[in-house]
Design a protein around this motif. Structure first.
Motif, mmCIF file in Angstrom:
data_model
loop_
_atom_site.group_PDB
_atom_site.id
_atom_site.type_symbol
_atom_site.label_atom_id
_atom_site.label_comp_id
_atom_site.label_asym_id
_atom_site.label_seq_id
_atom_site.Cartn_x
_atom_site.Cartn_y
_atom_site.Cartn_z
ATOM 1 N N ARG A 1 44.329 13.719 -3.775
ATOM 2 C CA ARG A 1 45.632 14.327 -3.469
ATOM 3 C C ARG A 1 45.928 15.543 -4.346
ATOM 4 N NH1 ARG A 1 48.892 9.311 -4.732
ATOM 5 N NH2 ARG A 1 50.667 10.770 -4.729
ATOM 6 N N LEU A 2 45.112 15.789 -5.339
ATOM 7 C CA LEU A 2 45.300 16.960 -6.202
ATOM 8 C C LEU A 2 44.702 18.191 -5.518
ATOM 9 C CD1 LEU A 2 44.463 15.467 -9.720
ATOM 10 C CD2 LEU A 2 46.717 16.193 -8.886
ATOM 11 N N ASP A 3 45.451 18.740 -4.618
ATOM 12 C CA ASP A 3 45.014 19.886 -3.813
ATOM 13 C C ASP A 3 45.392 21.184 -4.545
ATOM 14 O OD1 ASP A 3 44.481 21.818 -1.935
ATOM 15 O OD2 ASP A 3 45.875 21.036 -0.416
ATOM 16 N N PRO A 4 44.417 21.977 -5.005
ATOM 17 C CA PRO A 4 44.737 23.218 -5.712
ATOM 18 C C PRO A 4 45.187 24.352 -4.782
ATOM 19 C CG PRO A 4 42.355 22.930 -5.599
ATOM 20 C CD PRO A 4 42.965 21.684 -5.013
ATOM 21 N N VAL A 5 45.234 24.087 -3.505
ATOM 22 C CA VAL A 5 45.677 25.059 -2.491
ATOM 23 C C VAL A 5 45.085 26.447 -2.785
ATOM 24 C CG1 VAL A 5 47.644 25.770 -1.078
ATOM 25 C CG2 VAL A 5 47.877 23.789 -2.588
ATOM 26 N N PRO A 6 43.764 26.582 -2.675
ATOM 27 C CA PRO A 6 43.106 27.836 -3.065
ATOM 28 C C PRO A 6 43.589 29.060 -2.303
ATOM 29 C CG PRO A 6 41.603 26.404 -1.818
ATOM 30 C CD PRO A 6 42.794 25.583 -2.177
ATOM 31 N N GLU A 7 44.057 28.864 -1.051
ATOM 32 C CA GLU A 7 44.558 30.003 -0.284
ATOM 33 C C GLU A 7 45.772 30.639 -0.958
ATOM 34 O OE1 GLU A 7 43.142 26.782 2.653
ATOM 35 O OE2 GLU A 7 44.257 26.902 0.762
ATOM 36 N N VAL A 8 46.641 29.786 -1.500
ATOM 37 C CA VAL A 8 47.841 30.284 -2.190
ATOM 38 C C VAL A 8 47.459 30.944 -3.508
ATOM 39 C CG1 VAL A 8 49.947 29.570 -3.405
ATOM 40 C CG2 VAL A 8 49.465 28.702 -1.106
ATOM 41 N N THR A 9 46.562 30.301 -4.246
ATOM 42 C CA THR A 9 46.111 30.876 -5.518
ATOM 43 C C THR A 9 45.516 32.259 -5.304
ATOM 44 O OG1 THR A 9 45.597 28.645 -6.314
ATOM 45 C CG2 THR A 9 44.663 30.482 -7.550
ATOM 46 N N SER A 10 44.662 32.380 -4.296
ATOM 47 C CA SER A 10 44.001 33.652 -4.011
ATOM 48 C C SER A 10 44.996 34.716 -3.583
ATOM 49 C CB SER A 10 42.953 33.451 -2.916
ATOM 50 O OG SER A 10 42.347 34.677 -2.563
ATOM 51 N N LEU A 11 45.940 34.337 -2.713
ATOM 52 C CA LEU A 11 46.933 35.294 -2.219
ATOM 53 C C LEU A 11 47.783 35.844 -3.365
ATOM 54 C CD1 LEU A 11 48.577 36.729 -0.015
ATOM 55 C CD2 LEU A 11 49.933 34.624 0.215
ATOM 56 N N ILE A 12 48.299 34.956 -4.209
ATOM 57 C CA ILE A 12 49.155 35.397 -5.310
ATOM 58 C C ILE A 12 48.365 36.251 -6.297
ATOM 59 C CG2 ILE A 12 50.591 34.648 -7.245
ATOM 60 C CD1 ILE A 12 51.296 32.149 -5.609
ATOM 61 N N ALA A 13 47.129 35.866 -6.564
ATOM 62 C CA ALA A 13 46.298 36.626 -7.500
ATOM 63 C C ALA A 13 46.042 38.040 -6.983
ATOM 64 C CB ALA A 13 44.972 35.908 -7.734
ATOM 65 N N LYS A 14 45.855 38.176 -5.675
ATOM 66 C CA LYS A 14 45.600 39.490 -5.080
ATOM 67 C C LYS A 14 46.864 40.329 -4.968
ATOM 68 C CE LYS A 14 41.646 38.051 -2.226
ATOM 69 N NZ LYS A 14 41.198 37.784 -0.834
ATOM 70 N N ALA A 15 48.013 39.665 -4.751
ATOM 71 C CA ALA A 15 49.239 40.390 -4.422
ATOM 72 C C ALA A 15 50.136 40.696 -5.608
ATOM 73 C CB ALA A 15 50.034 39.601 -3.388
#
Length: 215
Positions: free
Chosen positions: A42-56
């Motif tokens: 259940r510990l989902d690091p949600v990589p899509e969100v991490t990547s988006l914020i890091a890029k934006a």
């Protein structure tokens, strides 16, 4: 309920938390007992969100929108062009004083700015005979005259228009990033819940070790 009150620093905080979740999950997968398997899943690091914020979003953005410095260079080609145009116009204005002193021979010529008249060229009355023909009188002071030139007004417009557009576009881009992050709210909340549960287990384990509790 999505309230749309996140600040730029809130998004950076989410990114850093998710990066830590990814590290934590990697440690737990190699070290934790099998009984924690379902919790680890259940510990989902949600990589899509991490990547988006890091890029934006820049690593150390201002607290609020409106003054620039929130969106990372390279994320928006349109924003990058506006920033470059504003920077070039400001540089031209910054170098204007030295150029005009050389051109006119007026050593104490000054370039200034105020909210009423914008950018101006100030010349003391003792040097008015050296003022070029392309100077347009804008304001009379006790000991000086203030002038503008058509070129100076063009660059002033570039700066002011760029600043207004920059604020609008950066706000739009930030809101779009927030909307995409909010779209993953269920996954983020699930991860937060799993972290809270893990925190309870870790706290109980620490107390058990300290007090030699067994069951």
């Amino acid at each position: 309920v999505i309230q749309r009150i996140a600040t730029p620093r809130d998004l950076v905080g989410i990114r850093r938390s998710l990066e830590t979740v990814a590290e934590l999950r990697a440690v737990l997968e190699s070290e934790a007992p099998a009984a924690l398997g379902s919790l680890i899943e259940r510990l989902d690091p949600v990589p899509e969100v991490t990547s988006l914020i890091a890029k934006a979003i820049t690593d150390d953005p201002p607290v609020t929108l409106g003054s620039g410095g929130v969106i990372r260079p390279g994320f928006s080609e349109e924003l990058d062009k506006i920033v470059a145009a504003s920077r070039d116009a400001k540089q031209w204005i910054a170098q204007l004083e030295a150029r005009e002193r050389r051109r006119t021979g007026i050593k104490n010529l000054k370039v200034g700015y105020n909210k009423v008249f914008g950018y101006y060229i100030e010349v003391t009355k003792a040097n008015l005979d050296a003022v070029p023909s392309d100077y347009i009188r804008k304001q009379t002071l006790v000991n000086a005259e203030r002038f503008i030139t058509p070129e100076l007004k063009e660059y002033e417009a570039l700066v002011l228009n760029a600043e207004e557009r920059l604020s609008e576009l950066e706000t739009q881009l930030f809101r779009d990033v927030c909307r995409k992050v909010a779209g993953e709210a269920a996954r983020l909340l699930a991860t937060a819940g799993a972290l809270a549960e893990l925190d309870v287990y870790a706290s109980l384990a620490e107390v058990a070790v300290r007090n030699n509790y067994v069951r």
